[in-house]
Design a protein around this motif. Structure first.
Motif, mmCIF file in Angstrom:
data_model
loop_
_atom_site.group_PDB
_atom_site.id
_atom_site.type_symbol
_atom_site.label_atom_id
_atom_site.label_comp_id
_atom_site.label_asym_id
_atom_site.label_seq_id
_atom_site.Cartn_x
_atom_site.Cartn_y
_atom_site.Cartn_z
ATOM 1 N N THR A 128 -3.143 -7.754 6.601
ATOM 2 C CA THR A 128 -4.440 -8.181 7.133
ATOM 3 C C THR A 128 -4.974 -9.454 6.460
ATOM 4 O O THR A 128 -6.072 -9.894 6.777
ATOM 5 C CB THR A 128 -5.485 -7.069 6.932
ATOM 6 N N ARG A 137 -1.011 -8.747 1.924
ATOM 7 C CA ARG A 137 -1.609 -7.758 2.839
ATOM 8 C C ARG A 137 -1.315 -8.215 4.255
ATOM 9 O O ARG A 137 -1.421 -9.404 4.543
ATOM 10 C CB ARG A 137 -3.128 -7.689 2.639
ATOM 11 N N TYR A 164 0.875 -1.182 0.000
ATOM 12 C CA TYR A 164 0.000 0.000 0.000
ATOM 13 C C TYR A 164 0.907 1.225 0.000
ATOM 14 O O TYR A 164 0.970 1.955 0.996
ATOM 15 C CB TYR A 164 -0.899 0.022 1.241
#
Ligand code: G3H
Length: 489
Positions: free
Chosen positions: A294, A292, A162
């Motif tokens: 997460t 990710r 990100y």
């Protein structure tokens, strides 16, 4: 080609004529896999890094500088000006997100828009905080006016997965409260900052934001070694965080805002709605190829439903479309880290040697940086894929008989970010929640793990995080509560 030939220091885009580093795309434009050259960035050295540090220190001026003492309303105006200019760069940044890190088009657009929302929400939250604290309130016979004060100089390093959203989730709250920042973009996802450099330069006063390029060891380490950094803000891996923290001469006085590794499990209970659980586990494990923090990184499925789950889950994985990020319906894309395919292969080989099987037909098919996800079962503690954060396209599945098994593993784990639980019985879920909230920081009922919405706290226990992010919490993580006391109103 974007040849970034300057860096931002002291409010100036300083021309760079020294060594540069070429930036290649994760996407190949030829059949025989020839990496596509996207441009280059400056390979700055220690001198330039320390020049950026001096600029940040001067602008902060031990709390007396123009940025930390500026009226909140004026700092907000700078931020609003920045976001206005940033919005005009959407198409360029989205394109670079696809080319540099291989994020698919819908997710690249989402990352850009979410970042804009994040900045606007941070501005709004800070305005409200300032309004709430604006008047003197009486408590225990003393009138007090609370203020959120800055901490000093922040070194900010974001992750490649990100490079915009998570980096700005550090940078924006750090800045808005009056800290000054030195920001080094991630290694992959670095050129997409170029279209925003002018917006940074023209929106903020001299030295408030400084943007540097180069290798961590050459630029970030010398900055930390001076001991002049007050906050290390990093989303990435513990190795980099520890290395930077350890060279700081007063590390016990250094504030850390860290988002690190996670090994989020899903627990699929016998009464789970399987269609829903499979949908969510597909998205949870393999969105952006599992890159990710997460992501769901291990699936615990009750033995009474394991066969059905494995069959349907593996078929769904094989049906995922692989391709270039801008193609319609593409879910799986090439991996930006050159070493990742070999690492994923090592995890697969190790699991196969220790008794696991690849359940899906296409599992582990590899060609250069294209790796098709492998679903591995049965996975046990002896396997590396059980222990390590794979951060890529491989899905380990463990079957369990007693709920204490996954709970014990979670308690033993070094990580503690989130968990997903799939099941229908409300009483069972309620009693599980009482334990799960002590093991992780977010429990997702019948949905996969994720960071958003950004209004909710994003953090982790154990080695997963230090400090809390979210629109609301990040402002607090980057500031200190101060107050003015008076006997009179
Ligand atoms: O890498 C960790 C990110 O914070 C994941 O965010 O759940 O919104 O994809 P996300």
């Amino acid at each position: 080609l974007i040849n970034q030939n300057s860096y931002l220091v002291s409010g100036e885009l300083k021309p760079w004529k020294g060594k540069t580093t070429e930036v290649y795309s994760t996407i190949s434009s030829t059949e025989d896999y020839k990496p596509t050259l996207l441009g280059s960035i400056p390979q700055l050295g220690k001198d330039e890094a320390l020049e950026a540090l001096d600029a940040a220190c001067d602008a902060y001026d031990k709390g007396k500088g123009s940025w930390p003492t500026m009226k909140v309303i004026d700092r907000i105006a700078c931020m609003e000006n920045f976001v206005k200019q940033m919005k005009t760069k959407r198409a360029e940044v989205v394109k670079l997100l696809m080319w540099e890190i291989g994020k698919n088009l819908p997710d690249s657009e989402k990352e850009f828009d979410r970042t804009v929302d994040y900045i606007n929400d941070t501005i709004e939250d800070y305005k409200q905080l300032d309004r709430r604290n604006a008047k003197f309130e009486k408590q225990d016979g003393v009138y007090a006016h609370i203020r959120r004060g800055p901490l000093g100089v922040v070194l900010c390093l974001g992750p490649y997965n990100y490079p915009l959203n998570e980096t700005f989730a550090l940078l924006i709250p750090a800045l808005i409260v009056g800290n000054t920042v030195i920001f080094k973009p991630a290694k992959h996802g670095v050129l997409l900052i170029s279209p925003l450099l002018e917006a940074f330069r023209s929106s903020f006063p001299k030295g408030a934001v400084n943007i540097i390029y180069g290798r961590g060891r050459t630029v970030a380490t010398p900055i930390m070694e001076t001991g002049k950094v007050n906050v290390l803000a990093l989303i990435g891996n513990s190795t980099s965080a520890n290395a930077l923290q350890n060279v700081h001469p007063r590390q016990n006085r250094l504030r850390l805002v860290l988002g690190l590794e996670a090994k989020n499990p899903a627990i699929v209970l016998p009464d789970a709605d399987l269609d829903l659980a499979i949908d969510e586990c597909i998205a949870g494990t393999l969105s952006f190829n599992g890159q990710r923090c997460t992501a769901l990184k291990i699936l615990y499925v009750h033995e009474s439903i394991i066969e059905e789950f494995n069959k349907r889950f593996s078929a769904r994985v094989d049906a995922l479309k692989f391709g270039n990020p801008w193609e319609d319906g593409v879910k799986l894309t090439p991996l930006p880290e050159p070493g990742k395919p070999a690492y994923i292969q090592e995890l697969i080989d190790d699991a196969l040697e220790k008794g696991a099987k690849i359940l899906n037909k296409k599992g582990g098919e590899t060609s250069n940086n294209y790796v098709f996800p492998a679903v591995l079962y049965p996975v046990n503690k002896e396997m590396r894929v059980f222990q390590e954060e794979q951060f890529g396209p491989v899905v380990p599945i463990v079957s369990f008989n007693d709920i204490e098994e996954p709970l014990d593993d979670m308690a033993e784990s070094n990580y503690g970010q989130q968990v997903s639980v799939f099941g229908k019985d409300v009483k069972t879920l309620a009693s599980l929640i009482d334990t799960l909230v002590n093991l992780v920081c977010r429990v997702n009922l019948n949905s996969s793990c994720q960071r958003g919405p950004d209004a909710y706290p994003f953090t982790g226990r154990k080695d997963s995080a230090v400090a809390t992010l979210s629109v609301h919490d990040a402002i607090r993580s980057f500031s200190i509560r101060t107050f003015v006391a008076s006997k009179d109103n």
